[in-house]
Design an enzyme around this catalytic site. Sequence first.
Site: not given
Ligand code: IVH
Length: 708
Positions: A139, A317, A435
């Site tokens: 993330k 995912k 100081c």
């Molecule tokens: S997938 C519908 N993959 O984190 C899901 N998001 O806190 C699609 N983000 O708004 C997102 N890294 O912008 C995905 N490897 C990653 C990500 C990621 C950061 C962001 C994304 C989302 C936010 C949520």
Amino acid sequence: MSHTSQQSATLHPSACDRASEDPDRERAKFLVAQLEYHNYRYHALDNPEISDEAYDALFRELVNLEARRPDLRSPDSPTMRVGGKLLDGLEKKTHSIRMYGLDNVFSEQEWYDFVARMRRAWSDQTNDALPQAFWCDPKLDGLALEIIYVHGVLQEALTRGDGEIGEVVTEAVRTIRTVPLRLQGDDPFPVRLEVRGEVVMFRKDFAALNARQEALGQKRFANARNAAAGTLRHLDLSKTETRPLRFLAYSLGEVQWGDAAPCRHHSELMARLANYGFLTPPEGKLCLTPECVQQYAQWVRAHRESLPVDIDGVVAKQDNLAVQEALGYTARAPRFAVAFKFPPAQVQTQLLDIEVQVGRTGALTPVAVLSPVAVGGVVVSRATLHNEDEIHARDLRVGDTVIIQRAGDVIPEVVGPVLTKRPAGASMFVFPSACPACGQPVCREQGEVVWRCENVTCPAIRLRSITHFVSKAGLDVQGLGQKWVAQLVKKGLVQSPADLFTLTVEELLNFDRMGETLARKFVEALSVVRTTAPLHRLIAALGIRHVGEQLARGLAKRFRDLDALKNASQETLLGIPDIGSEVACSIRNFFDNPANCVLLERFKDVGLWPQESLDGAKQGNASVLQSGPLAGKTILFTGTISIPRTKAQQWAEAAGATPLSGVSKNLDYLVAGVKAGSKLEKARALGIAVLNEAEFRTLLAQSGIQMD
Ligand code: IVH
């Protein structure tokens, strides 16, 4: 991938058809394809095939060709990545499909609960077993972005905004070298492809950027995310270009595959995106079971410090895109994906020493000197310990192994000692009674946590005060940062802020790394400030305790010059709204100090003596813009905006606009906030340009107005 196959692959067929009729067109297409290819090798693959000189030669040839034949300049030409011009404010647009956030899980248990919920949602729809595979990647802690490709050509880019509506940042995004302007590979491309991902700055690029900022005497960025966000929304494209942003693609918005082969799995999509020329998040992996996801998350967590980019978790995912679609979304987030969040990064290191720093107001702050250690993407070697009581509350001792933590934007903090690793003889910290800068005794008043040095001639206080004087919070002298101030003070050239204004180019040339150009720039910047600074900035620059920007404005309006403020009695000061006894005392103390009275006289001598007129408009030193998007325009505010109305009006005036009190055909701009009523309707009826707050701020930014 051979260099030649790539060239032909990126040629548009229609261009080939007509190529023989128009050699310039043929050459332009060839150059575009070549430049895109080498650009990709250089920026995305980090594996260039040709020298910078050879690249520049191709680039220059295309620039010249397009100058001669503007009809050949397509929006996806690499020459369009070159900035230097200002964007026309940030337009807003609705996303075709909302950009959802993600739900978070924080533990193994929560992850399995999420999988169970997903299973239940699935079994509500079908008797089939839920497919088990998940695509997982880190993330990224950056800025979500959507880039729209039509028939393989970049058409538009939108920030996430509030998820429904984003800001159009197409031109800034074109300057990001890792964004393909045209998808790589062979036609047919999808009719429409909305690629979603994150704009990030790699750690090494961030470190280099900060080193550059420092060398230029400019402010360092707190973290890569802020630097990336600021850069993308920056209206000055020449800046966007010099900041090393990257786009990492991780999912899609709307897609119309057309004749292109559709992807059925997320894993397949990631490979397709890479083939199209996108970077994708590092270490992405297809995990075949929920247990494997859990192990993956643990692995990434253990290796997060060695990834090239800041992350704060992993995203899992559901791999099957049809299942993704069937599971759909709750009000907030997808049911098919979840963010596995990590706790803030913690590491252990040695507490080598506790130093005591003297601030501008004489406050002594203990600072932990640490054995340098990487945590959450930055190398930490110092961290504030706030005050004496905090050190004792955490039982910190020099020589301890300590735990350092850094969460996202937050400044690194010392969590506490690892008691099992405490060396024998580690002694309690005793706060100094003198100081560390001037040796005078320090005092801590009853009920206060802070020790202070009260010596007005303390060199540390002097250095900090002068640094504050020229900083953004003060007179904002361009380029003059702490390093230069320290040298000026050390060499004895500057003992008070007033001395800055009598510096000559010849004097400055005696400093290391100071050339004639820079010396002239400093002298000029100081001269500009001396003649144009408004009174409230000078008041804020003095660094009187409790007097910040907002109060300085009020004082400037009320007293109109420094003499009047200096002579104001305690009673007069107490009669001003927002001023209580502590603040009144602090103002009086400042002006009762003879050294400060001498300073005021010196300001007069050097010609730094701004006055504010009765109606609040600045005089003498006034700076009202003669050019820029708001110069000479009329403006009116209606509804609620996040800035106080008077402040908004002052900014507009500084940008050269005249505020009006009602809507008429003489009005150029109506700035409409929340709950705007009849004025908005009337303005619309008259066809007057209506701005929202963000657009107003954009025009101010383009006018060079500092908003703080
Ligand atoms: S997938 C519908 N993959 O984190 C899901 N998001 O806190 C699609 N983000 O708004 C997102 N890294 O912008 C995905 N490897 C990653 C990500 C990621 C950061 C962001 C994304 C989302 C936010 C949520």
